[in-house]
Design a protein around this motif. Structure first.
Motif: not given
Length: 504
Positions: A419-422, A460-463, A467-469, A476-481
């Motif tokens: 997970k991304v924490v910061q 280019d959109s943030s989404r 998606n590329e990342l 992780s996909e969970e951190d996408g939104d």
């Protein structure tokens, strides 16, 4: 006269040599990350495990446990190979602060043997059983607040396991398989116990599958219906009830080497002075499994449930949204406050008002409290959703297997699960072109830092960026939104600012 004394090694030198011998590396994992040592460790009874050794995680620089399950017949190994892979893949997805972490596994098939090696978190502070024995030896009694905190942590872990899809039943919960760390954090070990018993064939592995049942000292932790019916959460609740009782009285006395009797359990329960504690433990050890409450229900029992303070709710909010805050923000904020400043005031009609000043709060105590919340010592289970935690069923090759496969085509990347924490970013406009240079700084939950850069166009959109990342396994996909929201906010601020460089 001068006397000569023959030299000999002192006790400390002998111990040092012995320690060096135990720390000798005897084997490495195929990827080179895990290094097995000679020193044997005990982390609770695990069915089928022939040996458990101390090992080093060379990436994180921490000690772990190297577990091995040997198969007597390679044909038997082949028949359960797919089931084993599915089981181990599911176990690597189990993630809870009060559960011993299952790190990695790999299969090792050779001419002379077949085995499974799996790496688990090392609990260096010892088991709950050892702690209770020391407490009793020192003629001390159990602190009620500590008892409540421990029960809450154990139930938090059980509630998580039972709400997984499919549910995970522990099946071997005793004071020997619960561990306590120096900071008071409780962790449940051997969560793979029933899975192992159900997957590994009886007689197919060298270690005993039912060794926990051979120990008379622990028989009282197992419910009357254990082994005679389908696994259910009720068997864990019974075991938890006995653990809670032992934590309260420190030890349930047995007659010599025989098993603890029903009378001894009943007497221990009746000896509890607090009627709520007595009711709580008796609910868990009911003979009829249908009448035992769930782990989630027990968290709402009057003996444990408390309306959470605003301080605890705020701490959880802060920890869950750390990625939005700069590093050391608490320390920097507390430094900037005027110690005599009033942060809150209570006004009474019939007496003088009460002022709460910043000087009343110790920054060190606040940091310690936040660290405890982050570690899982104060879970907010009462606010957890009823939605089950999915345990992925899809099989994927472990990293060691992937590296062993030689193929001319590009190999698929493992999906990022940390997970991304910061996070923060820099945005720099190029006056000559319409491009904007983005530099994204990410800190993951294992303290790994990532710095990613790219040029983005107005179209280019943030989404698309996120998606590329995800596709390249940077996040992780969970951190996408949350990263989409973060980038959109950063881009909007940047486009609205007059400065050529924006830092978020």
């Amino acid at each position: 006269m001068t006397m000569s004394v023959p030299e000999r090694n002192s006790g400390s030198e002998e111990k040092e040599e012995e320690s060096e011998d135990e720390s000798e590396i005897v084997e490495e994992s195929p990827c080179g990350r895990w290094q097995k040592r000679k020193e044997q460790v005990s982390q609770g009874n695990v069915p089928g495990v022939e040996s458990a050794s101390l090992a080093m995680d060379t990436e994180e620089g921490v000690e772990v446990v190297w577990n091995e399950v040997f198969f007597q017949d390679k044909k038997v190994f082949k028949t359960v190979e797919d089931k084993m892979k599915e089981m181990f893949e599911n176990l690597t997805q189990v993630d809870h602060p009060n559960i011993v972490k299952f790190h990695k596994y790999w299969l090792d098939i050779r001419d002379n043997h077949a085995r499974v090696v799996f790496i688990t978190e090392y609990m260096s502070s010892g088991s709950l059983k050892q702690f209770l024995k020391k407490t009793k030896k020192n003629h001390k009694t159990m602190n009620v607040k500590a008892w409540k905190r421990w029960c809450t942590q154990i139930l938090s872990a059980l509630s998580y396991l039972h709400s997984c899809d499919p549910p995970i039943i522990h099946g071997n919960l005793t004071c020997d398989t619960i561990f306590i760390q120096h900071n008071g954090l409780i962790k449940i070990g051997s969560v793979w116990h029933r899975l192992f018993v159900n997957v590994f064939p009886e007689g197919g592995v060298q270690g005993k599958l039912n060794q926990h049942r051979d120990d008379k000292r622990n028989l009282h932790f197992f419910c009357p219906e254990y082994g005679s019916c389908e696994d259910d959460y009720a068997i864990d609740i019974f075991s938890f009830g006995i653990c809670a009782l032992e934590m309260a009285v420190l030890e349930i006395q047995a007659n010599g080497d025989s098993a603890v009797s029903k009378e001894a359990i009943a007497n221990a329960g009746q000896s509890l002075e607090d009627p709520l504690m007595r009711e709580f433990t008796q609910m868990c050890v009911r003979h009829n499994p249908c009448l035992r409450p769930t782990a989630h229900d027990l968290l709402f029992h009057r003996v444990l449930f408390e309306v959470h303070s605003l301080k605890l709710l705020a701490a959880h909010c802060l920890i869950n949204n750390q990625y939005m805050l700069p590093e050391n923000c608490v320390e920097e904020k507390t430094k900037s406050f005027d110690p005599n400043g009033v942060m809150a005031e209570i006004i009474y009609g019939d007496r003088s008002r009460v002022q709460l000043k910043y000087s009343h709060v110790s920054p060190l105590e606040l940091d310690k409290f936040l660290e405890d919340v982050k570690n899982g010592i104060y879970p907010l289970m009462n606010f957890a959703s009823a939605r089950p935690h999915p345990v992925p069923r899809a099989l994927s090759m472990s990293q060691e297997q992937v590296e062993a496969v030689k193929t001319p085509t590009p190999e698929p990347q493992e999906a990022e699960t940390r997970k991304v924490v910061q996070m923060h970013c820099n945005l720099e406009s190029n006056e000559e072109t319409t491009k904007t240079h983005l530099t994204l700084f990410l800190k993951l939950d294992d303290k790994l830092h990532r710095q990613l850069s790219c040029d983005i166009m107005p179209s280019d959109s943030s989404r698309d960026l996120v998606n590329e990342l995800i596709h390249h396994s940077f996040i992780s996909e969970e951190d996408g939104d949350k990263i989409v929201t973060f980038l959109e906010d950063a881009l909007n601020r940047h486009r609205g600012s007059t400065s050529a460089i924006t830092t978020i």
